[in-house]
Design an enzyme around this catalytic site. Structure first.
Site, mmCIF file in Angstrom:
data_model
loop_
_atom_site.group_PDB
_atom_site.id
_atom_site.type_symbol
_atom_site.label_atom_id
_atom_site.label_comp_id
_atom_site.label_asym_id
_atom_site.label_seq_id
_atom_site.Cartn_x
_atom_site.Cartn_y
_atom_site.Cartn_z
ATOM 1 N N SER A 65 39.315 32.145 26.146
ATOM 2 C CA SER A 65 39.422 33.216 25.150
ATOM 3 C C SER A 65 38.200 34.137 25.175
ATOM 4 O O SER A 65 37.110 33.742 25.592
ATOM 5 C CB SER A 65 39.555 32.619 23.753
ATOM 6 O OG SER A 65 40.641 31.721 23.694
HETATM 7 N N1 SAH Z 1 40.237 27.316 23.871
HETATM 8 C C1 SAH Z 1 40.379 27.619 25.284
HETATM 9 C C2 SAH Z 1 41.361 28.713 25.534
HETATM 10 C C3 SAH Z 1 42.662 28.127 25.795
HETATM 11 S S1 SAH Z 1 44.016 29.134 26.265
HETATM 12 C C4 SAH Z 1 39.049 27.926 25.895
HETATM 13 O O1 SAH Z 1 38.055 28.011 25.178
HETATM 14 O O2 SAH Z 1 38.976 28.043 27.130
HETATM 15 C C5 SAH Z 1 45.303 28.162 25.544
HETATM 16 C C6 SAH Z 1 45.521 26.788 26.127
HETATM 17 O O3 SAH Z 1 46.510 26.176 25.330
HETATM 18 C C7 SAH Z 1 46.050 26.773 27.567
HETATM 19 O O4 SAH Z 1 45.185 26.029 28.363
HETATM 20 C C8 SAH Z 1 47.420 26.091 27.422
HETATM 21 O O5 SAH Z 1 47.748 25.250 28.516
HETATM 22 C C9 SAH Z 1 47.238 25.295 26.148
HETATM 23 N N2 SAH Z 1 48.448 24.898 25.434
HETATM 24 C C10 SAH Z 1 49.588 25.586 25.237
HETATM 25 N N3 SAH Z 1 50.455 24.853 24.502
HETATM 26 C C11 SAH Z 1 49.838 23.670 24.213
HETATM 27 C C12 SAH Z 1 50.204 22.499 23.487
HETATM 28 N N4 SAH Z 1 51.385 22.346 22.874
HETATM 29 N N5 SAH Z 1 49.305 21.491 23.420
HETATM 30 C C13 SAH Z 1 48.095 21.575 24.016
HETATM 31 N N6 SAH Z 1 47.701 22.651 24.727
HETATM 32 C C14 SAH Z 1 48.558 23.699 24.817
#
Ligand code: SAH
Length: 218
Positions: A65
């Site tokens: 993000s």
């Molecule tokens: N917080 C992260 C950004 C993540 S982007 C950082 O600091 O890098 C969102 C993430 O959510 C992705 O990696 C995606 O695979 C995950 N995601 C989507 N649906 C999900 C779910 N039901 N449970 C866990 N992770 C999920």
């Protein structure tokens, strides 16, 4: 110039221009953003872009993000230090590291195994030993460690998952983007006021990858 010095300077100016200048005021959040080395959480190819003002690809079609959004969500959680936090969508592990600077424990769930593994490795290598990463469906929360003082969801949901609300402690905050799958969502905060009562407010438009899972998108 020494590479380390260069990243520190970039991080300091990121905090000044992207975080403080845009109104983030929590001293705990600002200090955490000053400390976490974002360059260690991006892929080697993206390292020169580590302090850019936006999301970056981290593989598997996912992104780390934008720093401002991480700070906005951390501030919306209303942390004072010492909390137990559930972080959903570990991705690179960067947001988990920021939260781990403030909270006492962070439980983080990622659905894509390769990302969960890489994030767990990075977090351990950087010394964030109060973060536990698990691969699974975060829409169902992490019952064995509930209740949580804060739940931070980094992917956009169609509606607020009921299971997550039920895993909040009384007084706990849930921060989650809600809205349509591939366009702008609104960043919502839900505060559990009592066993049965929840208050909700809105932090404006954001854009996240979809939250896929049993109480998310199919
Ligand atoms: N917080 C992260 C950004 C993540 S982007 C950082 O600091 O890098 C969102 C993430 O959510 C992705 O990696 C995606 O695979 C995950 N995601 C989507 N649906 C999900 C779910 N039901 N449970 C866990 N992770 C999920």
């Amino acid at each position: 110039m020494n590479e380390q010095v260069d990243f520190e300077a970039q991080r300091a100016s990121m905090v000044d221009y992207q975080i403080v200048a845009r109104g983030i005021s929590s001293p705990l959040v600002i200090e955490a953003m000053r400390r976490v080395p974002r360059e260690r959480f991006v892929t080697p190819r993206m390292i020169d872009c580590a302090y850019e003002d936006g999301p970056l690809p981290i593989g598997a079609g996912q992104t780390i993000s934008q720093p401002y959004i991480v700070a906005l969500m951390a501030e919306a959680l209303g942390l004072e230090g010492g909390e137990r936090i559930l972080d959903i969508g570990t991705g690179s592990g960067y947001a988990a590291a920021v939260l781990a600077c403030i909270a006492s424990r962070v439980f983080s769930i990622e659905r894509i195994p390769e990302l969960a593994e890489r994030a767990a490795h990075t977090l351990a290598a950087e010394g964030y030993d109060n973060v536990e990463v698990r691969c699974g469906d975060g829409t169902l929360g992490w019952q064995e460690h509930a209740p949580f003082d804060g739940i931070c969801v980094a992917a956009g949901a169609p509606t607020i998952p009921e299971t997550l609300k039920q895993q909040l402690a009384i007084g706990g905050h849930l921060v989650i983007p809600v809205g349509s799958e591939h366009s702008v969502q609104s960043l919502r905060r839900v505060v559990r006021v009592s066993e049965t009562e929840f208050h909700s407010d809105n932090f404006g438009g954001v854009r996240f990858v979809p939250l896929l899972g049993e109480e998310g998108w199919s």
